[in-house]
Design a protein around this motif. Sequence first.
Motif, short mmCIF file in Angstrom:
data_model
loop_
_atom_site.label_atom_id
_atom_site.label_comp_id
_atom_site.label_asym_id
_atom_site.label_seq_id
_atom_site.Cartn_x
_atom_site.Cartn_y
_atom_site.Cartn_z
N ASN A 13 -4.27 23.64 47.10
CA ASN A 13 -2.75 24.51 47.80
C ASN A 13 -3.05 25.97 47.57
OD1 ASN A 13 -1.88 21.47 45.09
ND2 ASN A 13 -1.61 21.29 47.39
N VAL A 14 -3.12 25.97 46.32
CA VAL A 14 -3.68 27.89 46.44
C VAL A 14 -4.43 28.66 46.92
CG1 VAL A 14 -3.57 29.68 44.50
CG2 VAL A 14 -2.61 27.74 43.97
N ALA A 15 -5.14 28.26 47.50
CA ALA A 15 -6.39 28.57 48.30
C ALA A 15 -6.80 27.46 49.66
CB ALA A 15 -7.70 29.26 47.15
N PRO A 16 -5.63 26.93 50.67
CA PRO A 16 -6.07 26.60 51.62
C PRO A 16 -7.41 26.65 52.10
CG PRO A 16 -3.92 26.59 51.67
CD PRO A 16 -4.83 28.08 50.40
N GLY A 66 -13.05 0.55 48.14
CA GLY A 66 -11.95 0.29 47.78
C GLY A 66 -11.15 -0.58 48.91
N ILE A 67 -9.81 -1.30 48.86
CA ILE A 67 -8.88 -1.96 50.02
C ILE A 67 -8.61 -0.97 50.94
CG2 ILE A 67 -8.84 -4.01 48.45
CD1 ILE A 67 -6.13 -3.46 48.10
N PRO A 68 -8.53 -1.07 51.84
CA PRO A 68 -7.42 -0.69 53.05
C PRO A 68 -6.25 0.04 52.56
CG PRO A 68 -8.84 -2.27 54.44
CD PRO A 68 -9.06 -2.05 52.44
N GLU A 69 -6.14 -0.98 52.11
CA GLU A 69 -4.57 -0.95 51.94
C GLU A 69 -3.83 0.13 50.38
OE1 GLU A 69 -3.46 -4.52 50.38
OE2 GLU A 69 -0.91 -3.85 49.54
N LEU A 70 -4.78 0.62 49.69
CA LEU A 70 -5.20 1.55 48.42
C LEU A 70 -5.38 2.49 48.93
CD1 LEU A 70 -4.72 1.59 45.76
CD2 LEU A 70 -6.44 0.69 44.40
N LYS A 71 -6.83 2.63 49.55
CA LYS A 71 -7.17 4.05 50.86
C LYS A 71 -5.63 4.29 51.30
CE LYS A 71 -11.71 3.36 51.11
NZ LYS A 71 -12.92 3.81 52.31
N ALA A 72 -5.31 3.85 51.62
CA ALA A 72 -4.01 4.21 52.68
C ALA A 72 -2.62 4.68 51.66
CB ALA A 72 -3.03 2.82 53.37
N ALA A 73 -2.52 4.22 50.82
CA ALA A 73 -1.38 4.88 49.92
C ALA A 73 -1.97 5.71 49.43
CB ALA A 73 -1.80 3.41 48.78
N ILE A 74 -3.16 6.03 48.69
CA ILE A 74 -4.00 6.71 48.33
C ILE A 74 -4.10 8.64 49.04
CG2 ILE A 74 -5.87 8.78 47.45
CD1 ILE A 74 -6.71 5.27 46.13
N VAL A 75 -4.92 8.21 50.39
CA VAL A 75 -4.18 8.71 51.38
C VAL A 75 -2.31 10.04 51.50
CG1 VAL A 75 -4.01 9.55 54.45
CG2 VAL A 75 -6.09 8.64 52.62
N ASP A 76 -1.80 8.49 51.60
CA ASP A 76 -0.30 9.14 52.15
C ASP A 76 0.58 9.98 50.45
OD1 ASP A 76 1.50 8.25 53.58
OD2 ASP A 76 2.78 6.68 52.68
N LYS A 77 0.10 9.20 49.46
CA LYS A 77 0.61 10.36 47.66
C LYS A 77 -0.54 11.67 48.06
CE LYS A 77 -0.69 11.32 43.63
NZ LYS A 77 -1.02 12.53 43.40
N ASN A 114 0.50 16.12 47.39
CA ASN A 114 -0.21 17.09 47.06
C ASN A 114 -0.40 18.48 48.02
OD1 ASN A 114 -1.13 14.63 45.06
ND2 ASN A 114 -1.07 16.62 44.01
N GLN A 115 1.08 17.47 49.60
CA GLN A 115 0.07 18.49 50.94
C GLN A 115 -1.62 18.47 51.22
OE1 GLN A 115 1.69 19.92 47.72
NE2 GLN A 115 3.27 18.52 48.85
N LEU A 116 -1.99 17.51 50.31
CA LEU A 116 -3.39 17.82 51.17
C LEU A 116 -4.16 16.72 52.44
CD1 LEU A 116 -5.04 18.51 47.76
CD2 LEU A 116 -4.61 19.95 49.12
N THR A 117 -4.60 17.07 53.28
CA THR A 117 -4.74 15.85 54.11
C THR A 117 -5.87 15.51 54.18
OG1 THR A 117 -3.00 16.74 55.59
CG2 THR A 117 -4.76 15.62 56.70
N PHE A 118 -6.32 13.82 54.26
CA PHE A 118 -7.76 13.60 53.82
C PHE A 118 -7.51 12.27 55.27
CE2 PHE A 118 -7.51 14.96 50.13
CZ PHE A 118 -8.67 16.24 49.82
N THR A 119 -8.70 11.47 55.21
CA THR A 119 -8.33 10.16 55.87
C THR A 119 -9.15 9.56 54.78
OG1 THR A 119 -11.05 10.23 56.77
CG2 THR A 119 -8.99 11.16 58.52
#
Length: 398
Positions: free
Chosen positions: A221-224, A69-80, A85-90
Amino acid sequence: MTQLAKRLKAVKPSPTLSLNAKAKALAAKGADVLSFAAGEPDFDTPTHIKDAAKAALDAGFTKYTATGGIPELKAAIVDKLKKENQLTFTPEQVVVTVGGKQALYNLFQALLSPGDEVIILAPYWVSYLDMVRLADGEPVVIETSVENGWEPDPAAIRKALSPRTRAIIINSPSNPSGAVLSRAALAGIADAIKGSDCLVVTDDIYERLLYVPGGFYNIANVAPELAPRTVVVNGFSKAYAMTGWRLGYAAGPKDVIAGMQMVQDQSTSNANSITQKAAVAALTGPQAPLDAMVAEFTKRAAMMTDGLNRIPGVKCRKPEGAFYCFPDVGALIGRSYKGTAVTGSVKLSEILLDEFLLAAVPGEPFGAEGFLRFSFATSPQIIEKGLDRFAKLVAALS
Ligand SMILES: Cc1ncc(COP(=O)(O)O)c(C=O)c1O
């Protein structure tokens, strides 16, 4: 006859696709066919998303992109994933795929060795079983019941776990039941698998289509504590009415995502470059068109549920998400139509299409015999007319 691969023998053709093909063939002959079989929103893709695609095309953004995927889209997905979803990914933990379907396919290809097991809760999206089998894995199905709100019994999950269990799939809101698993149910699943190291696959494709208050949550979210071994699968098809554009993604442990990307490197390469630009606009642009779509689906969910519950012998739980009603038609099975026995949901669906020109998907291939799946991704007029046809069939049963 050409000898095809052995693994294809375990795979069944998609019942929804074959039903749709039959309905289309009847319509092509001039029959007034109505369809409750759709698995896609009947809305158009929002204008600003189409505009972004046109701009990408005009700018010549028509070459191969990075496979994942293009970096711009991956960054938008990470942000979303962080904001919504309160989930942290790189970005290295994200792979952009040709629909949510390819994300799941890549995952099982990357994860499973022959005989490895994947726990699947019934009723299930039909493709889960076949994708696992195509990767030489074994689906292990756990039954749930409408009486329990389609929520699994943690004891059944504990019993199903084995040293070969590599993953469990959760799909809430669900296709086909429209059920949303409660936080307690997700906590029960988390507790059941705490002694195992299996991956948790959360298929969040219907996350935006919710008709109950409280907002979306998934098992991470329920079971971090499960977050490090959770793979989130999502896509643009249902939320942004973009089924034909074919775009999805997965986020999860780095090694799993790298394995999935390897499968993609050697199969499709990148998802469509123009679609990826459109997806950036979908995630970062106005979300109002989506709210209008959800408001309309909320009305239709109520309309279809009420209409179904007025038909004698039909019981329908109100869907909490997705765009499907999943009525219990068990009381109609075993009866007969003009001398033909209604032997099961497949037969009922056949009679409905052949004699009443209404397409609805049988529950049997979703692992729920005695149910039919009625999609309300169609106009209120068609819902009304279609329910009328279904009521006529029920009235004609002896
Ligand atoms: C439960 C579920 N997951 C995933 C998908 C995949 O959708 P797509 O490949 O269009 O993103 C679907 C589509 O019907 C679905 O119903």
